[in-house]
Design a protein around this motif. Structure first.
Motif, PDB file in Angstrom:
ATOM      1  N   THR A  21       0.826  -1.207   0.000  1.00 27.23           N
ATOM      2  CA  THR A  21       0.000   0.000   0.000  1.00 27.23           C
ATOM      3  C   THR A  21       0.859   1.256   0.000  1.00 27.23           C
ATOM      4  O   THR A  21       0.602   2.208  -0.739  1.00 27.23           O
ATOM      5  CB  THR A  21      -0.931   0.009   1.225  1.00 27.23           C
ATOM      6  OG1 THR A  21      -1.703  -1.185   1.242  1.00 27.23           O
ATOM      7  CG2 THR A  21      -1.851   1.208   1.192  1.00 27.23           C
ATOM      8  N   THR A  22       1.924   1.253   0.791  1.00 26.95           N
ATOM      9  CA  THR A  22       2.824   2.407   0.834  1.00 26.95           C
ATOM     10  C   THR A  22       3.533   2.594  -0.500  1.00 26.95           C
ATOM     11  O   THR A  22       3.642   3.716  -0.998  1.00 26.95           O
ATOM     12  CB  THR A  22       3.870   2.216   1.953  1.00 26.95           C
ATOM     13  OG1 THR A  22       3.199   1.981   3.191  1.00 26.95           O
ATOM     14  CG2 THR A  22       4.736   3.443   2.087  1.00 26.95           C
ATOM     15  N   SER A  25       1.198   4.044  -2.981  1.00 25.85           N
ATOM     16  CA  SER A  25       0.982   5.456  -2.702  1.00 25.85           C
ATOM     17  C   SER A  25       2.123   6.304  -3.267  1.00 25.85           C
ATOM     18  O   SER A  25       1.886   7.343  -3.902  1.00 25.85           O
ATOM     19  CB  SER A  25       0.862   5.661  -1.196  1.00 25.85           C
ATOM     20  OG  SER A  25       0.823   7.020  -0.870  1.00 25.85           O
TER      21      SER A  25
END
Length: 64
Positions: A21-22, A25
């Motif tokens: 997820t990071t 992003s």
């Protein structure tokens, strides 16, 4: 033993999910920056293009 394996599996799954997820992003942020500023970046790169150094050309000064 089964219970410990399940806990570790869950912990690592959550860890990997948060890392993915990071990374997504960051990737999205970089993509949006590049897509909005693409023209500015191209102009800056063209302005800073290396110019050739004008040395004495062999075509100008031909010695016989």
């Amino acid at each position: 033993m089964k219970n410990k394996i399940k806990k570790y599996f869950t912990f690592f799954t959550i860890l990997i999910s948060s890392i993915i997820t990071t990374l997504n992003s960051f990737s999205s942020m970089i993509h949006s920056l590049l897509s909005h500023n693409k023209q500015i970046i191209v102009v800056l790169l063209l302005q800073r293009e290396l110019k050739s150094i004008k040395l004495y050309s062999t075509n100008k000064y031909i010695k016989n």
